[in-house]
Enzyme design. Structure first.
Site, short mmCIF file in Angstrom:
data_model
loop_
_atom_site.label_atom_id
_atom_site.label_comp_id
_atom_site.label_asym_id
_atom_site.label_seq_id
_atom_site.Cartn_x
_atom_site.Cartn_y
_atom_site.Cartn_z
N VAL A 98 -18.81 -42.11 -22.82
CA VAL A 98 -19.27 -43.35 -23.48
C VAL A 98 -19.04 -43.39 -25.06
O VAL A 98 -19.23 -42.32 -25.59
CB VAL A 98 -20.61 -43.62 -23.01
CG1 VAL A 98 -21.06 -44.87 -23.82
CG2 VAL A 98 -20.98 -43.51 -21.67
N TYR A 138 -25.79 -33.46 -16.27
CA TYR A 138 -25.77 -33.99 -15.16
C TYR A 138 -26.81 -33.40 -14.08
O TYR A 138 -26.82 -34.09 -12.68
CB TYR A 138 -24.54 -33.43 -14.30
CG TYR A 138 -23.24 -34.06 -15.34
CD1 TYR A 138 -22.69 -35.29 -14.88
CD2 TYR A 138 -22.63 -33.64 -16.56
CE1 TYR A 138 -21.90 -35.95 -15.51
CE2 TYR A 138 -21.57 -34.11 -17.26
CZ TYR A 138 -21.03 -35.51 -16.58
OH TYR A 138 -20.37 -36.01 -17.30
N ARG A 167 -27.49 -47.19 -23.96
CA ARG A 167 -27.55 -48.57 -23.27
C ARG A 167 -27.53 -48.58 -21.86
O ARG A 167 -27.29 -49.50 -21.11
CB ARG A 167 -26.33 -49.32 -23.78
CG ARG A 167 -26.01 -49.71 -25.24
CD ARG A 167 -25.05 -50.59 -25.63
NE ARG A 167 -25.00 -50.57 -27.05
CZ ARG A 167 -24.00 -51.50 -27.66
NH1 ARG A 167 -23.21 -52.33 -26.72
NH2 ARG A 167 -23.80 -51.48 -28.90
N PHE A 170 -10.72 -29.19 -14.47
CA PHE A 170 -10.15 -30.38 -13.95
C PHE A 170 -10.89 -31.40 -14.91
O PHE A 170 -11.76 -31.39 -15.26
CB PHE A 170 -10.09 -30.64 -12.49
CG PHE A 170 -11.32 -30.56 -11.84
CD1 PHE A 170 -12.19 -31.74 -12.00
CD2 PHE A 170 -11.84 -29.44 -11.39
CE1 PHE A 170 -13.46 -31.56 -11.23
CE2 PHE A 170 -12.90 -29.36 -10.51
CZ PHE A 170 -13.97 -30.53 -10.70
N LEU A 220 -25.08 -47.16 -19.84
CA LEU A 220 -23.75 -47.27 -19.27
C LEU A 220 -23.67 -45.92 -18.25
O LEU A 220 -22.97 -46.37 -17.37
CB LEU A 220 -22.76 -47.38 -20.47
CG LEU A 220 -22.57 -48.57 -21.06
CD1 LEU A 220 -21.70 -48.81 -22.19
CD2 LEU A 220 -22.75 -49.74 -20.22
N LEU A 221 -23.86 -44.58 -18.96
CA LEU A 221 -23.76 -43.67 -18.21
C LEU A 221 -24.33 -43.55 -16.62
O LEU A 221 -23.94 -43.34 -15.87
CB LEU A 221 -23.97 -42.48 -18.97
CG LEU A 221 -23.80 -40.97 -18.23
CD1 LEU A 221 -22.29 -40.85 -18.01
CD2 LEU A 221 -24.05 -39.64 -19.13
N THR A 222 -25.56 -44.07 -16.75
CA THR A 222 -26.61 -43.95 -15.58
C THR A 222 -25.85 -44.94 -14.70
O THR A 222 -25.79 -44.53 -13.39
CB THR A 222 -27.83 -44.29 -15.85
OG1 THR A 222 -28.62 -43.49 -16.62
CG2 THR A 222 -28.54 -44.58 -14.70
#
Length: 408
Positions: free
Chosen positions: A86, A125, A93, A408, A95-97
């Site tokens: 983000v 995580y 805000r 990765f 956004l990640l959730t």
């Protein structure tokens, strides 16, 4: 979603990669490298790319790769989560959730029962149900004091990694089915692994491959590079080992003898060893390995019934699990797991629970790494029937520790 929340979009074409790459350069403080950018474009999957834009600029992203993952006794399709970030201007805000919840829903809807990732920060995580499933052993080896037992005549062949591609693939594919934590590699992934742009060498020499051959052909390989360094009196070069894959004890020992005795070097580093790495029991002075245990792969169970039924178990198991999952309500409730080394079944039940745990705890034990008893001792798994941990715990283990061989 409120009117103030920007929508989550799915990538449309490989051209979306440019906006994603720009964001990742900012988030991870990387210098733009066009050669690496084009190399990564080849593995970018637009259909699995979740983006949030602000005035046309990508400000949040979560991606995934479609690959298989070896688990105890089986090979599963798994969402390989990656490229999560983000923009600094858009933090705090939610956004990640939103991205994580949407991604998990998509992974489940696509028929994958687990997701797997490497964590940039290990505190992030577990909030989204990921458990630390495979630890890695790092080594900074003092090659002058480590001490190696004598070996027979080495049967080694070396060269640049690219031309030896076919031999490397053959060894890796033979071993992968038996190594929990190893992921499938198609031609794109081998190219990404073996391409060696100078800008990504960080001052070291080109990558080399060394093969060990026996009467049956190539039985193992190592990928490495060396960094030149001298002080006022003598050479002090460093060998940087990327990967060691060996199908026999002799191949393993000969490859490490080679890596630890390269002229003009004094140290050898390896970042992706396993916690049961055989080298610890091969050398005369294990302290000279200078080992450290860190987190490697994180696993998220997205479909409890399918995931637990798909893997195999080291000992017979019959246990009822009470599972909580705040993000994916389909996983919450009681599940009866029965299985052994030949097969398993996992279905909802109304029977009393033997153990209770969060979804992240199932992820932690899924690859056969951390044991149920350790999680119970930490208060994460709760025993509802006396003796349930001791009875079920060995089943979730495996004869080899899971490996975190590739970022990765």
């Amino acid at each position: 979603m409120t009117d103030a929340e920007p929508p989550i979009e799915t990538g449309k074409t490989p051209a979306d990669w440019d906006g994603v790459a720009d964001l990742l350069n900012v988030v991870f403080h990387d210098v733009r490298n066009d050669e690496a950018r084009e190399l990564n474009r080849a593995t970018y999957e637009p259909a699995r790319s979740l983006l949030v834009r602000d005035r046309g600029v990508v400000v949040a992203h979560a991606g995934a790769f479609t690959r298989e993952l070896t688990v105890p006794g089986a090979v599963l399709s798994a969402g390989h989560v990656t490229q999560v970030g983000v923009a600094p201007t858009h933090r705090r805000r939610g956004l990640l959730t939103r991205l994580m919840r949407k991604q998990l829903q998509d992974i489940r809807a696509g028929g994958e029962s687990i997701a797997v990732l490497w964590a940039s920060e290990s505190a992030i995580y577990p909030r989204f149900g990921y458990g630390m499933a495979a630890q890695r052993l790092t080594m900074e080896i003092d090659t002058r004091s480590v001490g190696l037992p004598p070996g027979g005549e080495p049967r080694l062949r070396m060269g640049e990694a690219g031309p030896l591609h076919e031999a490397l693939v053959g060894v890796y594919d033979r071993l992968r089915a038996g190594r929990p934590g190893w992921s499938s590699r198609d031609a794109r992934w081998w190219r990404r692994l073996l391409d060696d742009p100078p800008a990504q060498r960080h001052g070291a020499a080109a990558r080399h491959a060394v093969l060990y051959e026996d009467a049956d052909g190539v039985a193992g390989y190592a990928l490495y590079r060396a960094r030149n360094h001298w002080d006022n009196w003598s050479p002090r070069g460093q060998v940087q080992v990327d990967e060691v894959a060996a199908g026999t004890p002799e191949a393993y020992a000969q490859l490490w003898r080679f890596l630890l005795t390269i002229d003009l070097t004094r140290t050898t580093s390896y970042q992706n060893g396993t916690v049961d790495e055989p080298l610890q029991h091969l050398v005369a002075d294990p302290r000279a390995l200078h080992t450290q245990v860190l987190d490697g792969l994180w696993v998220r169970v997205v479909d409890v019934g399918a995931a637990l039924a798909a893997r195999r178990y080291a000992t017979p198991v019959d246990v009822v699990l009470e599972v909580t999952d705040p993000l994916l309500g389909e996983n919450a409730g009681r599940w009866r797991l029965t299985g052994d080394g030949t097969g398993a079944a996992c279905a909802r039940t109304a029977d009393p629970a033997d153990l209770s745990c969060g979804i992240a705890d199932l992820g932690a034990v899924f690859l056969g790494g951390p044991g149920l008893s350790a999680l119970a001792a930490a208060g994460r798994v709760r025993e509802l029937r006396p003796g349930a941990v001791a009875a079920a715990g060995p089943a979730f283990g495996w004869h080899r520790a899971p490996a975190s061989i590739e970022v990765f």
